[in-house]
Design an enzyme around this catalytic site. Sequence first.
Site, PDB file in Angstrom:
ATOM      1  CB  CYS A   1       1.309   5.027  -6.944  1.00  0.00           C
ATOM      2  SG  CYS A   1       0.861   4.988  -5.924  1.00  0.00           S
TER       3      CYS A   1
ATOM      4  CB  CYS B   1      -0.117  -2.251  -3.672  1.00  0.00           C
ATOM      5  SG  CYS B   1       0.974  -1.364  -2.863  1.00  0.00           S
TER       6      CYS B   1
END
Length: 261
Positions: free
Chosen positions: A73, A183
């Site tokens: 992440c 992302c």
Amino acid sequence: MSKAALGFFDSGVGGTSVWKEVIDLLPYENTIYLADSKNAPYGIKSPDEIIALSIKNTEFLISKGCKLIAIPCNTATTNAIDYLRSKYSIPLIGIEPAIKPAALQSDTKKIGILATKGTLSSQLFKTTQEKFSQDIDTIEVVGTGIVELIEAGKTNTVEMKTLLRRIVEPFMISGIDYLVLGCSHYPYIKHLLETLLPKNVRIIDSGAAVARQLLVTLQQSKLLNEDGKLGHHQLYSNANCTTLKEIVGVVENMTIEHLDF
Ligand code: DGL
């Protein structure tokens, strides 16, 4: 210890794009993946909130006996990994936008970076960007709304295409030849971005690099599971598991469960 699982956490289902690269490269490793979908998106939260959630996720994975924790992440890595490293001794592997390869290979010297607000405004992102893109124009765009649609199971929808058409506009007019997906949810919309961007634009992410780094870390710390049996994969979500099941698809030796945390 080498048979203990590799732990993963992400704000939701997106980090499975990286987890898949890891289980392809390291088929004998057992894994535990935590999708904190209840708290997604992280990208609009403050650094303090992201750190607090990352601590909670890290402690959960430590309580499960993981031998290493990967944070697939970008938002959690860029905001929380320094803090987590100062607090825990377990090896931690993070993910960051692939600015370096894009900057090195760009002919137009213009690269696009699509990431969350939390990643683009973090100190770690700024440091990496300054280091690798000195003679390069970087066009940074916040992917507002993309994670929410993916988490809601609306990846391949007209709504997503309409959103992406607007999001890619700054990339279209600036003449980029590389687009960095900053992302871990975004590899799941790569096919849609390819249809919207000019053919010469290469879209890259960091998933394979994280998997390679994990392999090296496991070798160096003598934690590689070499028993030759296919690994078992336990995935948890604290929201509805439907999107997680759909996005992951069929994987051998895998269970997906709802968990309140
Ligand atoms: N998938 C995460 C990332 O790589 C976070 C997305 C979000 O929750 O905003 O940045």
